[in-house]
Structures are given as C-alpha cells and as structure tokens.
Design an enzyme around this catalytic site. Sequence first.
Site, mmCIF file in Angstrom:
data_model
loop_
_atom_site.group_PDB
_atom_site.id
_atom_site.type_symbol
_atom_site.label_atom_id
_atom_site.label_comp_id
_atom_site.label_asym_id
_atom_site.label_seq_id
_atom_site.Cartn_x
_atom_site.Cartn_y
_atom_site.Cartn_z
ATOM 1 N N ASP A 1 45.032 49.199 44.813
ATOM 2 C CA ASP A 1 44.012 48.457 45.249
ATOM 3 C C ASP A 1 44.613 47.215 46.012
ATOM 4 O O ASP A 1 44.167 46.086 45.989
ATOM 5 C CB ASP A 1 43.147 47.961 44.140
ATOM 6 C CG ASP A 1 42.469 49.048 43.561
ATOM 7 O OD1 ASP A 1 42.147 50.209 44.453
ATOM 8 O OD2 ASP A 1 42.191 49.175 42.531
ATOM 9 N N LYS B 1 45.556 48.379 50.698
ATOM 10 C CA LYS B 1 46.353 49.394 51.690
ATOM 11 C C LYS B 1 45.421 50.067 53.102
ATOM 12 O O LYS B 1 45.701 50.138 54.117
ATOM 13 C CB LYS B 1 46.771 50.866 51.001
ATOM 14 C CG LYS B 1 47.741 50.364 50.068
ATOM 15 C CD LYS B 1 48.170 51.473 48.939
ATOM 16 C CE LYS B 1 47.151 51.980 48.094
ATOM 17 N NZ LYS B 1 46.542 51.210 46.960
ATOM 18 N N GLY C 1 40.722 54.504 46.409
ATOM 19 C CA GLY C 1 39.366 54.195 47.360
ATOM 20 C C GLY C 1 40.105 53.103 48.132
ATOM 21 O O GLY C 1 40.631 52.055 47.560
ATOM 22 N N HIS C 2 39.882 53.271 49.409
ATOM 23 C CA HIS C 2 40.558 52.675 50.307
ATOM 24 C C HIS C 2 39.538 51.848 51.301
ATOM 25 O O HIS C 2 38.765 52.485 51.899
ATOM 26 C CB HIS C 2 41.561 53.327 51.175
ATOM 27 C CG HIS C 2 42.847 53.626 50.604
ATOM 28 N ND1 HIS C 2 43.989 54.405 50.976
ATOM 29 C CD2 HIS C 2 43.239 53.547 48.950
ATOM 30 C CE1 HIS C 2 44.778 54.629 50.129
ATOM 31 N NE2 HIS C 2 44.349 54.244 48.824
ATOM 32 N N GLN D 1 47.268 54.662 45.591
ATOM 33 C CA GLN D 1 47.782 54.234 44.288
ATOM 34 C C GLN D 1 48.775 53.013 44.434
ATOM 35 O O GLN D 1 48.669 52.685 45.574
ATOM 36 C CB GLN D 1 48.141 55.294 43.154
ATOM 37 C CG GLN D 1 47.102 56.045 42.753
ATOM 38 C CD GLN D 1 46.654 57.192 43.422
ATOM 39 O OE1 GLN D 1 47.544 58.023 44.020
ATOM 40 N NE2 GLN D 1 45.604 57.218 43.852
#
Length: 432
Positions: A14, A17, A41-42, A231
């Site tokens: 988080d 990225k 989750g990007h 990650q």
Amino acid sequence: MKKVDVLLGLQWGDEGKGKIVDVLTPDYDIIARFQGGPNAGHTLEFNGIKHVLHTIPSGIFHENTINIIGNGVLIDLFIFQKEIDKLKERKVDATKNLKISKKAHLILPSHRLLDAAYEKAKGLSKIGSTLKGIGPAYTDRTARNGLRVGDLLHTGFMQKYNQLKTQHLEILKFHKFDYEKHLIENMSFTAYEAEWLAVIDNLKKFDLIDSEYYINQALINNKSILAEGAQGSMLDVDFGSYPFVTSSNTITAGVCTGLGVSPDKIGKVIGIFKAYCTRVGSGPFPTELFDSVGEKLRDQGREYGSTTGRPRRCGWLDLPALQYAIMLNGVTELVVTKIDVLNSFETIQACKKYDHNGTLIDYLPFESEENVLQAVYEQINGWNGNINQILTYNQFPENLKNYIRYIEDIVKVPITIISNGPDRKETIFRNI
Ligand code: GDP
Ligand code: IMO
Ligand code: MG
C-alpha cells in the site's frame, strides 16, 4: 536491447504503487504484473475518478500501453470478471490491451475455503490474510497440483477442477470446517463456485499468451517494459517477517521468475515507500503507534485497506527496514509517497536503530518477532503547512527538503519522485 524496469513496494504494501505506475505508464510500452493476485489493491486517481485494481496492471487506463498479467500472478476468475466489468463502466475495454500468461495459476473457489480454514486453525496467531486464497493457490503451484490459465483451453479442465476441489474438500473435513456456512464475497460456496465457473469463457476472449516469449521478444524489439510489484518487500515469503507474509517473492528476484526474464535484463529498480509506515494484518511492526499520533496518521492518510477496508496499523518511518528492502531489491532510485499526510505534524520521528535486548542495532535479526525490537527515534522538524498545491521541488518548505535529504543521507539512494496527494497530477519529479 532494452531492459525491464521494476517498480515495487519497500514496506508492508500500500505504498502507492498503483498511482505511481499510472503516472509512469506514458514512458513505457508494456506494464506487467509479476506476482501476487487479488490480495493486492492498487488505487489510481485522476479526473475526479478513483479506481482500485486487484489483478490487472495499473497501466490499463492508457490505451496505447500493453498490460500483461505474468505467469507469477494468481487469477481468481470471479474477481477478475468484476474488475473487467468495473473498467467497462469507465469505458475501458480491457480485451484490447490486456494479455494474460497461459502459465498464470488459478485461484479456485475451494482455495478460498482453505485460506479461511487455515486462518481459523491458527487462532490468535492468524496471519490476517486477505482470504483471497493466495496461500493455498501458491501451495498447490509448488506442490504441482495447480490449474493454470492455459488449462482452461483444453478439454479435461472440468475433470482436473473436480479432482483438485475434491482434494480440498477432504482437507476441509480434516479441519472440521463447515464450508457451506462460510461466505465468500457474501455468497455461499455453491453460489460462488457457480459464478466462478460461469465466467470461464469470458477469460478466453483475452489474448492468452506465452508471456515469457512475448516479453523477451519485446525487449529485442526495443520496447520499454515496467514490472509492477504487488505487496511489499517486508511481506516477501523469504525475507519478510515470516510467517506473517504473503506467499510470493515480492522482491526484484520475483520479476525473473514471475515474467521469465533473466537477471541481466533487469534495468532500473524503482523502490516506493510512504513517508511513514503502515501494515494490515498481523506481524511485527517496530514503529507502530498505539496513541493519538497513530490515529492522526490513519485519519490524515485515510489508511483503510483498498482490498478489505480494514484499518491499517500506522507508525513512523522505519529506516533499518527500508535499508534492508533497498539491499534485497538493488533499488536504484526511490519514490516517497503521502508526504502531504505529514503536513500538520510539528515534529516527525524516524526510527534509525532498534534496541534489541539492550543493544542498539540497525539491521533486522532473525529473532525480530513481535515486541523484541524497540524503535529508537530521531526527531525531525515538521513543515507544518499544506504542500498539496506545490508543483516543483524548489517550492517545498525547507523542513520538507531536510526530511528528504535526511532519508537520502541514510539510505544512500536518490529520491527522484515525491507524491504529495493521491491524484495523478500530485506528483513532483526531482532532477538529481
Ligand atoms: P498500492 O497498493 O501500493 O497501490 O497502494 P494503495 O492504493 O493500496 O494505497 C495507497 C493509498 O494512498 C490510495 O488510497 C492512494 O489513492 C493514496 N495515495 C497515493 N499516493 C498518495 C499521496 O501522495 N498522498 C495521499 N494523501 N494519498 C496518496
Ligand atoms: P498491495 O499490492 C498490504 C497482507 C495481508 C496479510 C498478509 C498475507 O495492495 O500493496 P495474503 O492475502 O497474501 O494471504 O495476506 O499480507 N497483504 C497486503 N497488505 N497490501 C497488499 O497488497 C497486501 N497483500 C497482502 O494483510 O497481512
Ligand atoms: Mg494496496
């Protein structure tokens, strides 16, 4: 011949990225994910839109860029379909510029049951998994039981599927896990499985490729490629805070196995970190704050998981952990994000060393489990003002520049991009 540049997270995920990959995409012909799956989750923000991607690379909003889901990535057909549908709502037709490796492994609905059963069995020592089936699916890959995207194209897929599912249900019996009572994405297992199986044919509409050949040929053809990590290094299965990690290699080495490129084809390694630290799930976190300062970081940084919505644990910047990640990845340049979150802090702390049973150390020993390492801080003056509208590095307050230089002096790698807000436009490039 061109090389593959890499952008990856140096903390516990988080780091921003998705935002930075989206910002850098105009410089690249291809964006490729190499590991992880829908546990990621990007978030991307532009033109007032906020969009979260899980499996699909963050270059997807740029029409002329090819996006590749590499062999090292795990795909859940249900979640993937939801992502495609959400992109359609934004008028993005991903069938045009998304290619998928035939060697990418599938997360079966029963992998998600196993994830839940294993976490339950761990009780208080649970990992805090996103429960997307990541651990069990990578386990089956290593155990040589897994099903891959390419298998969907062959007759006999359903036979293999049922065989593996039966094995999983046997394991669940052993764990006395009543799977019919367990909800996946708010559905019973049977309903979820039906949805998962129903979208198999949709995946066949995509260009399913031997991505290792495609990528190596693209390099020969002088195409520029950016590998997008998921990650962060502190969640790496080998070098993270094991067992509180994810099940893949999140570090640069993972690019070689997750895309099929040799180590000499790795170019720039762009490491990304937040101006402070966060972590979701369990595991050691030496700089974690349990007081109002931690709450303030969570509030100002809107630190709630992009995948699960869970509140993220917050703390000050951990420099020994950052240096460790820089070493493991061979980072050549740094991006710092969420610097604006520190706007209203009179003073900022940074952990330069740990107290390990009375000895000061600046590395992560094997015995770095919970509460063994006490962070030892240095205090830095804050800038105490809003910097969100600033457009160039020179306009930054002196104290902010001091914080940047302070970090650089310790880690010995230049910070070339500073992110001062979630939007694409809130990005400052620094010429060094
Ligand atoms: P990722 O998993 O590394 O892509 O990061 P996430 O998307 O899970 O979490 C990063 C969060 O911070 C998202 O909500 C982003 O919109 C937001 N974000 C990214 N960069 C910045 C920044 O510089 N400032 C602020 N305030 N938010 C940011
Ligand atoms: P992005 O790509 C933050 C964490 C989980 C849990 C551990 C294992 O958005 O940075 P898993 O689901 O892999 O079994 O969970 O890893 N985790 C993440 N934390 N960002 C992520 O991805 C994460 N993916 C997994 O919270 O502690
Ligand atoms: Mg995320």
